[in-house]
Motif scaffolding. Sequence first.
Motif, short mmCIF file in Angstrom:
data_model
loop_
_atom_site.label_atom_id
_atom_site.label_comp_id
_atom_site.label_asym_id
_atom_site.label_seq_id
_atom_site.Cartn_x
_atom_site.Cartn_y
_atom_site.Cartn_z
N GLY A 149 0.93 -1.07 -0.06
CA GLY A 149 0.02 -0.03 0.05
C GLY A 149 0.73 1.17 0.00
N PRO A 150 1.67 1.35 0.89
CA PRO A 150 2.57 2.66 0.86
C PRO A 150 3.39 2.86 -0.59
CG PRO A 150 2.87 1.49 2.84
CD PRO A 150 2.07 0.62 2.17
N ALA A 151 3.70 1.90 -1.12
CA ALA A 151 4.50 2.07 -2.54
C ALA A 151 3.30 2.48 -3.31
CB ALA A 151 5.29 0.86 -2.65
N VAL A 152 2.09 1.82 -3.61
CA VAL A 152 1.22 2.23 -4.50
C VAL A 152 0.72 3.41 -4.11
CG1 VAL A 152 -0.98 1.31 -5.51
CG2 VAL A 152 0.70 -0.30 -4.73
N GLU A 153 0.44 3.73 -2.91
CA GLU A 153 -0.08 5.20 -2.80
C GLU A 153 0.71 6.24 -2.88
OE1 GLU A 153 -2.00 7.74 1.06
OE2 GLU A 153 -2.11 5.57 1.07
N ARG A 154 2.10 6.09 -2.59
CA ARG A 154 3.01 6.94 -3.10
C ARG A 154 3.21 7.56 -4.50
NH1 ARG A 154 7.94 6.12 -5.24
NH2 ARG A 154 9.60 7.90 -4.97
N LYS A 155 2.95 6.17 -5.28
CA LYS A 155 2.78 6.71 -6.79
C LYS A 155 1.58 7.18 -7.39
CE LYS A 155 6.26 5.83 -10.11
NZ LYS A 155 6.68 4.56 -10.38
N ILE A 156 0.64 6.48 -7.05
CA ILE A 156 -0.69 7.23 -7.89
C ILE A 156 -1.71 7.97 -6.83
CG2 ILE A 156 -0.38 5.03 -9.17
CD1 ILE A 156 -2.85 3.87 -7.71
N GLY A 157 -1.17 7.97 -5.76
CA GLY A 157 -2.25 8.98 -4.80
C GLY A 157 -3.12 7.90 -4.10
N LYS A 158 -3.75 8.71 -2.93
CA LYS A 158 -4.82 7.95 -2.34
C LYS A 158 -6.18 7.62 -2.81
CE LYS A 158 -4.89 8.69 2.25
NZ LYS A 158 -4.48 7.49 2.85
N ALA A 159 -6.42 8.47 -3.75
CA ALA A 159 -7.77 8.13 -4.52
C ALA A 159 -7.82 6.92 -5.37
CB ALA A 159 -8.41 9.59 -5.22
N ALA A 160 -6.61 6.86 -6.15
CA ALA A 160 -6.51 6.05 -7.10
C ALA A 160 -6.23 4.74 -6.19
CB ALA A 160 -5.56 6.24 -8.26
N PHE A 161 -5.50 4.81 -5.37
CA PHE A 161 -5.17 3.48 -4.72
C PHE A 161 -6.43 2.90 -3.94
CE2 PHE A 161 -3.85 2.14 -0.39
CZ PHE A 161 -3.49 0.71 -0.56
N THR A 162 -7.20 3.90 -3.41
CA THR A 162 -8.44 3.57 -2.71
C THR A 162 -9.31 2.74 -3.84
OG1 THR A 162 -8.54 5.21 -1.32
CG2 THR A 162 -10.67 4.03 -1.65
N GLN A 163 -9.43 3.25 -5.20
CA GLN A 163 -10.17 2.66 -6.28
C GLN A 163 -9.70 1.13 -6.46
OE1 GLN A 163 -10.01 4.90 -9.96
NE2 GLN A 163 -11.26 3.15 -10.99
N LEU A 164 -8.53 0.94 -6.60
CA LEU A 164 -7.80 -0.18 -6.90
C LEU A 164 -8.06 -1.14 -5.71
CD1 LEU A 164 -4.32 -0.01 -8.31
CD2 LEU A 164 -6.26 -0.98 -9.35
N ALA A 165 -7.94 -0.83 -4.37
CA ALA A 165 -8.10 -1.81 -3.37
C ALA A 165 -9.61 -2.05 -3.24
CB ALA A 165 -7.67 -0.86 -1.98
N ILE A 166 -10.48 -1.22 -3.49
CA ILE A 166 -12.05 -1.51 -3.28
C ILE A 166 -12.62 -2.41 -4.33
CG2 ILE A 166 -14.29 -0.54 -2.84
CD1 ILE A 166 -13.02 1.47 -1.34
N ALA A 167 -12.30 -2.10 -5.63
CA ALA A 167 -12.65 -2.55 -6.86
C ALA A 167 -11.69 -3.93 -7.02
CB ALA A 167 -12.60 -1.82 -7.91
N ALA A 168 -11.74 -4.79 -6.21
CA ALA A 168 -10.87 -5.73 -5.76
C ALA A 168 -10.96 -7.02 -7.26
CB ALA A 168 -10.62 -6.77 -4.58
N THR A 169 -11.94 -7.11 -7.66
CA THR A 169 -11.98 -8.04 -8.87
C THR A 169 -11.97 -7.41 -10.26
OG1 THR A 169 -14.61 -7.79 -8.90
CG2 THR A 169 -13.67 -9.37 -7.19
N GLU A 170 -11.70 -5.88 -10.24
CA GLU A 170 -11.88 -5.24 -11.63
C GLU A 170 -10.39 -4.94 -11.97
OE1 GLU A 170 -14.38 -2.00 -11.53
OE2 GLU A 170 -16.03 -2.93 -10.58
N TRP A 171 -10.30 -5.21 -13.38
CA TRP A 171 -8.91 -4.85 -13.98
C TRP A 171 -8.85 -3.63 -14.38
CZ3 TRP A 171 -4.72 -7.91 -13.78
CH2 TRP A 171 -4.92 -9.34 -13.77
N GLN A 172 -7.80 -2.89 -14.25
CA GLN A 172 -7.65 -1.40 -14.71
C GLN A 172 -6.67 -1.42 -15.89
OE1 GLN A 172 -9.75 0.89 -13.85
NE2 GLN A 172 -10.46 -0.09 -11.78
#
Length: 258
Positions: A149-172
């Motif tokens: 999480g810290p690495a992903v959030e540092r790179k893409i920001g909290k909003a995009a990280f939250t989207q990825l983490a919650i939409a756990a079955t969806e490919w971006q």
Amino acid sequence: MTTSIKEGTVETEIKDGIASITFAHPSSNAMPGQQLKALAEAIHAAGRDTAVKVVIIRSGGERAFCAGASFDELLAIRDLEGGKAFFRGFAGVINAMRSCPKFIIVRLQGKAVGGGVGIAAAADYCIASEYASVKLSELAIGIGPFVIGPAVERKIGKAAFTQLAIAATEWQTAAWAKDKGLYQDVFPTIERTDAYVEYLAKQLAAYSPEAMAKMKAMFWEGTDHWPELLEERAKISGQLVLSDFTSAAIAAFKNKKK
């Protein structure tokens, strides 16, 4: 040098100041604990080698970049210490990438899941093909992207990280990942992806090592506490992986793939 790990490998090739580290595993480049340890050690070794000016991390094959954690090992975890030890593996790779004084280019030829997204996020420069979709599937199996999480959030920001983490079955898509800053460049073919990786690495290898080391320290400023932070996160994941929910979810996923 090649290190073999339970049918998987981590190989380092050094040429013209460029260390190319390739990890591979027959299960869509999933990462068992010993392979994570070997990858971290290879990164540390490249960082110490004065002949190395820049590091490339890639995975084998032409399909998935990394399927994340090894489900076989997750199912085999029986206690908290075993759980913490496994997730420390991902923490070790991220901290090795963070602390390496050389710029690290990560090349993705295909899809990245979970820990594979963490490796991409810990890159100093990430180059991908348009096939390199991303997904953080941890929540779907009762865990969560705590360690990466810290690495992903540092790179893409909290909003995009939250989207990825919650939409756990969806490919971006790779385009989404580039738009959010996870990827710096996306190319339509693997061949063009590799060509640009080689081009950039050769450019960097000709630059001042001292300047690049100081720039890297600047880019990662404020992360000196990550060894302790990721250890705490590994404990959270290590606790959750012991749940009946996680065991059932992983078993169901493996049966679905048969």
